[in-house]
Design a protein around this motif. Structure first.
Motif, PDB file in Angstrom:
ATOM      1  N   ASN A   1     -11.670  -2.118 -10.938  1.00 12.96           N
ATOM      2  CA  ASN A   1     -10.563  -1.176 -10.729  1.00 12.96           C
ATOM      3  C   ASN A   1     -11.041   0.219 -10.332  1.00 12.96           C
ATOM      4  O   ASN A   1     -10.455   1.232 -10.727  1.00 12.96           O
ATOM      5  CB  ASN A   1      -9.673  -1.088 -11.976  1.00 12.96           C
ATOM      6  N   LYS A   2     -12.108   0.264  -9.532  1.00 12.53           N
ATOM      7  CA  LYS A   2     -12.578   1.553  -9.033  1.00 12.53           C
ATOM      8  C   LYS A   2     -11.607   2.082  -7.976  1.00 12.53           C
ATOM      9  O   LYS A   2     -11.113   1.326  -7.139  1.00 12.53           O
ATOM     10  CB  LYS A   2     -13.975   1.418  -8.431  1.00 12.53           C
ATOM     11  N   VAL A   3     -11.358   3.367  -8.026  1.00  7.90           N
ATOM     12  CA  VAL A   3     -10.462   3.984  -7.051  1.00  7.90           C
ATOM     13  C   VAL A   3     -11.160   4.094  -5.699  1.00  7.90           C
ATOM     14  O   VAL A   3     -10.550   3.886  -4.646  1.00  7.90           O
ATOM     15  CB  VAL A   3     -10.003   5.373  -7.538  1.00  7.90           C
ATOM     16  N   GLN A   4     -12.455   4.417  -5.725  1.00 15.79           N
ATOM     17  CA  GLN A   4     -13.236   4.485  -4.493  1.00 15.79           C
ATOM     18  C   GLN A   4     -13.909   3.146  -4.237  1.00 15.79           C
ATOM     19  O   GLN A   4     -14.686   2.666  -5.064  1.00 15.79           O
ATOM     20  CB  GLN A   4     -14.301   5.579  -4.587  1.00 15.79           C
ATOM     21  N   THR A   5     -13.599   2.547  -3.104  1.00 17.08           N
ATOM     22  CA  THR A   5     -14.224   1.290  -2.707  1.00 17.08           C
ATOM     23  C   THR A   5     -14.613   1.387  -1.236  1.00 17.08           C
ATOM     24  O   THR A   5     -14.373   2.402  -0.580  1.00 17.08           O
ATOM     25  CB  THR A   5     -13.268   0.094  -2.894  1.00 17.08           C
ATOM     26  N   GLU A   6     -15.183   0.310  -0.718  1.00 15.26           N
ATOM     27  CA  GLU A   6     -15.597   0.282   0.685  1.00 15.26           C
ATOM     28  C   GLU A   6     -14.538  -0.340   1.598  1.00 15.26           C
ATOM     29  O   GLU A   6     -14.853  -0.784   2.700  1.00 15.26           O
ATOM     30  CB  GLU A   6     -16.912  -0.485   0.818  1.00 15.26           C
TER      31      GLU A   6
ATOM     32  N   ALA B   1      -3.789  -4.322   4.388  1.00 15.12           N
ATOM     33  CA  ALA B   1      -2.552  -3.757   3.850  1.00 15.12           C
ATOM     34  C   ALA B   1      -2.332  -4.192   2.404  1.00 15.12           C
ATOM     35  O   ALA B   1      -1.948  -3.376   1.544  1.00 15.12           O
ATOM     36  CB  ALA B   1      -1.367  -4.178   4.717  1.00 15.12           C
ATOM     37  N   MET B   2      -2.592  -5.458   2.110  1.00 16.39           N
ATOM     38  CA  MET B   2      -2.391  -5.953   0.749  1.00 16.39           C
ATOM     39  C   MET B   2      -3.446  -5.398  -0.207  1.00 16.39           C
ATOM     40  O   MET B   2      -3.139  -5.042  -1.348  1.00 16.39           O
ATOM     41  CB  MET B   2      -2.403  -7.481   0.747  1.00 16.39           C
ATOM     42  N   LEU B   3      -4.687  -5.302   0.252  1.00 19.00           N
ATOM     43  CA  LEU B   3      -5.746  -4.772  -0.608  1.00 19.00           C
ATOM     44  C   LEU B   3      -5.575  -3.273  -0.847  1.00 19.00           C
ATOM     45  O   LEU B   3      -5.905  -2.769  -1.921  1.00 19.00           O
ATOM     46  CB  LEU B   3      -7.115  -5.059   0.006  1.00 19.00           C
ATOM     47  N   LYS B   4      -5.062  -2.569   0.136  1.00 17.91           N
ATOM     48  CA  LYS B   4      -4.833  -1.131  -0.010  1.00 17.91           C
ATOM     49  C   LYS B   4      -3.892  -0.864  -1.181  1.00 17.91           C
ATOM     50  O   LYS B   4      -4.090   0.077  -1.959  1.00 17.91           O
ATOM     51  CB  LYS B   4      -4.235  -0.574   1.282  1.00 17.91           C
ATOM     52  N   ASP B   5      -2.883  -1.710  -1.327  1.00 19.38           N
ATOM     53  CA  ASP B   5      -1.926  -1.548  -2.423  1.00 19.38           C
ATOM     54  C   ASP B   5      -2.544  -1.858  -3.780  1.00 19.38           C
ATOM     55  O   ASP B   5      -2.079  -1.366  -4.810  1.00 19.38           O
ATOM     56  CB  ASP B   5      -0.718  -2.467  -2.205  1.00 19.38           C
ATOM     57  N   LYS B   6      -3.586  -2.697  -3.786  1.00 16.69           N
ATOM     58  CA  LYS B   6      -4.188  -3.119  -5.052  1.00 16.69           C
ATOM     59  C   LYS B   6      -5.405  -2.290  -5.456  1.00 16.69           C
ATOM     60  O   LYS B   6      -5.941  -2.468  -6.547  1.00 16.69           O
ATOM     61  CB  LYS B   6      -4.593  -4.596  -4.958  1.00 16.69           C
ATOM     62  N   GLN B   7      -5.854  -1.400  -4.589  1.00 19.20           N
ATOM     63  CA  GLN B   7      -7.046  -0.610  -4.879  1.00 19.20           C
ATOM     64  C   GLN B   7      -6.819   0.262  -6.109  1.00 19.20           C
ATOM     65  O   GLN B   7      -5.879   1.042  -6.166  1.00 19.20           O
ATOM     66  CB  GLN B   7      -7.383   0.265  -3.669  1.00 19.20           C
ATOM     67  N   GLY B   8      -7.668   0.090  -7.114  1.00 22.81           N
ATOM     68  CA  GLY B   8      -7.525   0.821  -8.367  1.00 22.81           C
ATOM     69  C   GLY B   8      -6.598   0.147  -9.354  1.00 22.81           C
ATOM     70  O   GLY B   8      -6.483   0.556 -10.504  1.00 22.81           O
ATOM     71  N   ASN B   9      -5.918  -0.924  -8.912  1.00 20.53           N
ATOM     72  CA  ASN B   9      -5.013  -1.673  -9.795  1.00 20.53           C
ATOM     73  C   ASN B   9      -5.052  -3.135  -9.370  1.00 20.53           C
ATOM     74  O   ASN B   9      -4.072  -3.701  -8.895  1.00 20.53           O
ATOM     75  CB  ASN B   9      -3.589  -1.116  -9.692  1.00 20.53           C
ATOM     76  N   TYR B  10      -6.217  -3.738  -9.538  1.00 25.84           N
ATOM     77  CA  TYR B  10      -6.511  -5.050  -8.957  1.00 25.84           C
ATOM     78  C   TYR B  10      -6.078  -6.159  -9.904  1.00 25.84           C
ATOM     79  O   TYR B  10      -6.813  -6.568 -10.789  1.00 25.84           O
ATOM     80  CB  TYR B  10      -8.008  -5.128  -8.690  1.00 25.84           C
TER      81      TYR B  10
END
Length: 312
Positions: A269-274, A301-310
């Motif tokens: 659940n890192k906010v900063q990812t690659e 698009a789907m991963l962008k919404d889950k970044q930090g809340n996976y």
């Protein structure tokens, strides 16, 4: 020969391993000094006890000439090995502008391909393209672990190999680093990027290992590889006609239970990812070059919404 000062920025798995080999080999060499940028507990451990590098067949303790906390504190360097995460690149570029000149060589060893373009565009320095093949990690502060011992750096500039490149290659090899300079560096960098980008997006999207992706989602990973290859070719990179099959074979050879660093960052659940490095860049370039990357767009698009809340 005048003294050569080499700075290593980013002392994680990649920079720590290669920087450690360089610092250990040149510790007693008056003509070459190795300088690290490292902060916090990691930096303090290196200052006090050196950097321990564990590999398959040996353990070394590297003691650089200096350990500084900030890039600006490096001062004038002849050669900089840049191994930060690509999402930190913009901040690093600001710092580098204060210390580099046209005589400074920068070799970025980042997962993406955009780093070279940014550095070459924004800095006065001589920037080379490069990529590395290895599995290494920061095990704990002051300790780098490369269990397989495998490692390789490939670097250069398109259509030219200079005497300075050969000199740097000699220094790297003297330290025990497997390195090559090539005129066909764009092909090398993009072949690696296509592999890491497609696998990062697929393992993260499906929340699974390499093996499960290749077994259960073969068509999707093949489409990602095909789309990324099309973007490379639209940019003028000369890939082989069988590039999709080549990448698929390499993916199939990766251990079944392995995963990608981007997948690990998402599960933590890192906010900063690659995500921007592995997918955003390809989508932007695809749009600019009028090249279809629909599968990347959907997954991004789907991963962008889950970044930090996976929570899949």
């Amino acid at each position: 020969m005048s003294k050569v000062n080499i700075g290593v920025i980013g002392l994680g798995g990649v920079g720590g391993f290669y920087g450690g080999l360089l610092a250990h080999h040149f510790e007693d060499e008056e003509q070459v000094d190795i300088h690290f940028v490292a902060r916090g507990a990691h930096g303090e451990q290196i200052k006090r006890h050196g950097l321990t590098v564990q590999s398959k067949d040996r353990v070394i303790v590297a003691k650089p000439a200096r350990v500084v906390e900030n890039v600006q504190d490096l001062g004038k360097m002849n050669f900089i090995l840049l191994c930060t995460k690509e999402y930190d690149l913009d901040e690093v570029i600001v710092d580098l502008k204060e210390i580099v000149s046209k005589n400074t060589v920068i070799l970025p060893l980042l997962n993406g391909v955009e780093a070279f373009e940014k550095l070459d565009r924004e800095l006065e320095a001589e920037v080379w393209q490069g990529c590395t093949y290895m599995v290494s990690r920061l095990k704990e502060p002051g300790v780098i672990d490369n269990p397989s011992g495998r490692q390789k750096i490939v670097f250069g500039r398109t259509e030219r190999i200079t005497p300075l490149m050969l000199q740097v290659n000699h220094l790297l090899q003297a330290a025990g680093i497997t390195s090559f300079c090539t005129q066909d560096i764009a092909k090398e960098v993009w072949e690696k990027y296509i592999l890491v980008s497609s696998s990062a997006v697929a393992t993260t999207f499906y929340n699974c290992s390499f093996g499960v992706v290749m077994r259960d989602h073969t068509a999707t990973i093949r489409t990602l590889v095909t789309e990324a290859s099309a973007v490379a070719q639209a940019k003028g990179v000369h890939l082989t006609e069988d590039i999709v099959e080549v990448i698929m074979e390499r993916l199939a050879a990766i251990p079944f239970d392995s995963t990608t660093s981007m997948h690990s960052d998402f599960t933590s659940n890192k906010v900063q990812t690659e995500l921007e490095v592995m997918a955003g860049y390809l989508i932007r370039e695809g749009k600019r070059l009028q090249t279809e990357v629909q599968t990347y767009q959907k997954m991004y698009a789907m991963l962008k919404d889950k970044q930090g809340n996976y929570t899949l």
